[in-house]
Scaffold this active site. Structure first.
Site, PDB file in Angstrom:
ATOM      1  N   CYS A   1       0.894  -1.413   0.219  1.00  0.00           N
ATOM      2  CA  CYS A   1      -0.189  -0.112   0.021  1.00  0.00           C
ATOM      3  C   CYS A   1       0.849   1.373  -0.013  1.00  0.00           C
ATOM      4  O   CYS A   1       1.590   1.464  -1.050  1.00  0.00           O
ATOM      5  CB  CYS A   1      -0.744  -0.070   1.098  1.00  0.00           C
ATOM      6  SG  CYS A   1      -2.321   1.039   0.849  1.00  0.00           S
TER       7      CYS A   1
ATOM      8  N   HIS B   1      -3.600  -5.374   1.878  1.00  0.00           N
ATOM      9  CA  HIS B   1      -3.096  -5.795   3.621  1.00  0.00           C
ATOM     10  C   HIS B   1      -3.480  -7.101   3.850  1.00  0.00           C
ATOM     11  O   HIS B   1      -4.629  -7.777   3.508  1.00  0.00           O
ATOM     12  CB  HIS B   1      -3.739  -4.938   4.392  1.00  0.00           C
ATOM     13  CG  HIS B   1      -3.046  -3.495   4.161  1.00  0.00           C
ATOM     14  ND1 HIS B   1      -2.233  -2.998   4.808  1.00  0.00           N
ATOM     15  CD2 HIS B   1      -3.706  -2.428   3.443  1.00  0.00           C
ATOM     16  CE1 HIS B   1      -1.952  -1.703   4.501  1.00  0.00           C
ATOM     17  NE2 HIS B   1      -3.026  -1.016   3.816  1.00  0.00           N
TER      18      HIS B   1
END
Length: 637
Positions: free
Chosen positions: A321, A409
């Site tokens: 991310c 994630h």
């Protein structure tokens, strides 16, 4: 709101409120209660994606512990700090741009309505809410305090107060917090001391002092627990190191979602690296998420030589991310979604990242294909996780030599990924939560909570799903507990029996004092126990017992009841032993040792004393274990 409520307050941040809340919720789940977590307002950059948006990872974990679906209403307000400039405000799972631009004082009046609505809605759906406070409840400059005192009032909650022994000053912290609570002290049920290491005898005098000063009991002390769980406050987390490769997680100033790396403590030797020197020698480098990648770029620039050398050596790098955004060619934030401007990236990925106001918040999954080198071992695996980002412009998964970049994630929380990368799986989250609840049940007086909260079990105990609702079947046979009056026999029986047992109660309330005594014993029993009132026919009661563990309390009164009805206690005891042997159950029988006192003054009393002694000897001869309780201490015979 119909649910009962318990709030966990702390003497400060980081004392263990989140984990104790999770452990209590797992305990209440074991009791068959429909329980849910609630934290009115949480400040954290660690969040999870659930149906309905995002919520703080601590409340997500607590919902998992409770065995209920995580819901943003369990954390209606999430404040995500954005450096020193302000914060992003998430209301019921969604970013609220207007509130995010307001100061704390301007924001406060807009927060009460969603908090109260969420609290009342959950209160109608569950039997029990376990609320977690924020920081300390006695920051009197901030009163009326929304996440601690206001929600406790709305929920009618009783409270526990937790202190961290490891930080030092826990006695003063508990007493000082109690003193400053003022009229809110009446909610307190007890104190809990957390994170203790050493000789507990050094701490126990504090129990008497606190209770003497405040009238509030200490419910116990939790030791420093060697458990790895998703940690809300990543900056406080010091991961354990196992055998395995060194893994360096680059700890830039605005790193976020560090809680997803909890499995590494069982799989590797993880370190949070704040300098290139701390990351030297790592087999794997991880660039975690970042709340402000534009601000963290300057910090990460100091790691660029290390990153290049690592990649040139063919060693793997995982960028997740915001970590991947910083490795792009540039971060473009013309609208000031996070930090307005155009920021040159480190240039290790051939993409540009553009910040969009609409935030991507969704569960996500991927099947790995076409990976090479170190990462080829993931090919064919399916991994689940979640996306939570404003940036766009990078594929969900992209490999650039030894560098794997992803928006996903939670990658390392997948057991298949753990096996592929480290050759083993970390302990499942469910197992660790069970260990946490075991520790609370061992070290804290939870019966005190049961009594004061007025908890009653659900008719059908199914706390852990299908076949896991009971502990593994206990070994069958008889255990005999002997001792004088008030020697601790019943309490020891409860410890041996656990949360799921059938009690065969032989007492009859023939006068007010005995009725009072029976009521007191009933209140002290675990709320999950089944009770069968049977003064005479133990064999029939044993057949009706629902659970594989049966407690008979007590043989002393049973023999007396038999004598009054002119029945032979020795013959009845032999029949009872035959029934125990054929039942396949574990039977814990409690009896008094009346023969150790003075010689009775009349023939009937002497006959009763002698018969009870013979019955005890008969039971002891057949028992697998016999204990003599003296002053609360069990001596195994």
């Amino acid at each position: 709101m119909k649910a009962k409520a318990l709030i966990i307050w702390g003497t400060g941040s980081g004392v263990g409120k989140s984990l104790i809340t999770a452990g209590l919720l797992r305990h209440f789940r074991r009791l068959g209660l429909r329980a849910a977590p609630f934290k009115a307002q949480n400040m954290s950059n660690h969040s999870r994606v659930v149906a309905g948006g995002e919520m703080a990872s601590a409340q997500w974990l607590q919902a998992v512990a409770a065995g209920t679906e995580p819901d943003p209403r369990m954390n209606p307000i999430l404040i995500k700090p954005m450096g020193l400039e302000g914060s992003q405000v998430v209301v019921l799972g969604r970013v609220d741009p207007l509130l995010s631009r307001l100061s704390w004082k301007e924001r406060r009046p807009h927060l009460e309505a969603p908090v109260r609505e969420a609290l009342e809605a959950l209160g109608k759906e569950f039997d029990l809410l376990v609320l977690e406070g924020a920081g300390s409840p006695v920051e009197r400059n901030l009163w009326p305090d929304l996440p601690n005192l206001q929600v406790a009032e709305w929920a009618g909650a009783q409270a526990l107060l937790v202190a961290d022994v490891d930080q030092g000053g826990s006695l003063a912290a508990l007493y000082g917090t109690w003193a400053l609570l003022g009229e809110h002290r009446e909610r307190l049920l007890g104190f809990v001391l957390n994170k203790f290491r050493g000789d507990i005898r050094l701490l126990e005098p504090a129990y008497r002092l606190l209770e003497g000063w405040t009238g509030i009991p200490v419910l116990g002390t939790l030791p420093m627990l060697p458990l790895e769980l998703p940690e809300e406050d990543g900056f406080r987390h010091h991961p354990r190191k196992s055998l395995g490769p060194k893994v360096a997680i680059l700890r830039y100033p605005h790193a976020s979602n560090l809680d997803e790396f909890w499995p590494l403590s069982e799989l590797a030797q993880p370190v949070y690296a704040r300098t290139p020197e701390e990351a030297q020698g790592a087999e794997l480098l991880i660039l975690p998420g970042s709340r402000l990648p534009a601000r963290d770029l300057a910090w990460l620039q100091g790691f660029l030589p290390l990153l290049r050398a690592h990649l040139e050596a063919g060693k793997p790098v995982l960028a997740i991310c915001g970590g991947a955004e910083m490795l792009a060619q540039a971060i473009l934030d013309e609208e000031g979604v996070e930090v307005k401007g155009v920021f040159p990236g480190l240039g290790l990925l051939p993409f540009q990242v553009r910040m969009l106001r609409e935030k991507t918040v969704r569960p996500a999954g991927v099947v790995f294909r076409g990976l090479s080198g170190f990462w080829a071992r993931l090919n064919g695996l399916r991994a689940q996780g979640y996306e939570i980002h404003h940036g766009q412009g990078i594929p969900l998964v992209h490999q650039e030599g030894p560098l794997l970049a992803t928006w996903l994630h939670g990658l390392l929380e997948n057991p298949g990924v753990q096996r592929a990368l480290f050759g083993q799986e970390a302990k499942a989250l469910e197992a660790v939560l069970d260990q946490l609840a075991d520790a609370l049940e061992e070290h804290l007086d939870l019966e005190h909570l049961h009594r004061h909260l007025g908890l009653r079990p659900n008719p059908s105990p199914a706390p852990r799903g299908k076949e896991e609702s009971l502990d593994p079947p206990p070994p069958p046979g008889l255990i005999l507990l002997l001792g004088g009056a008030k020697s601790g026999k019943s309490r020891h029986a409860q410890r041996l029996a656990g949360p799921w047992a059938t009690l065969i109660a032989t007492a009859e309330a023939r006068d007010g004092e005995m009725a009072e005594r029976i009521a007191r014993h009933q209140a002290e029993r675990p709320p999950t126990w089944e009770t069968l009132e049977e003064p005479l026919d133990l064999v029939e009661a044993l057949k009706r017992a629902r659970y594989p563990t049966v407690v008979v309390d007590c043989v002393t009164l049973w023999v007396s009841n038999l004598l009054e009805r002119d029945r032979d206690p020795l013959a009845e005891a032999r029949q009872f032993l035959e029934a125990v042997s054929s039942s396949g159950k574990r039977v814990i029988a409690i009896s008094n040792e009346v023969g150790m006192g003075i010689v009775p003054a009349n023939p009937l009393a002497r006959r009763y004393r002698d018969l009870l002694g013979e019955v005890n000897a008969l039971l002891a001869k057949a028992a697998q274990e016999v204990y003599l309780l003296i002053a609360g201490r069990p001596l195994k015979l």
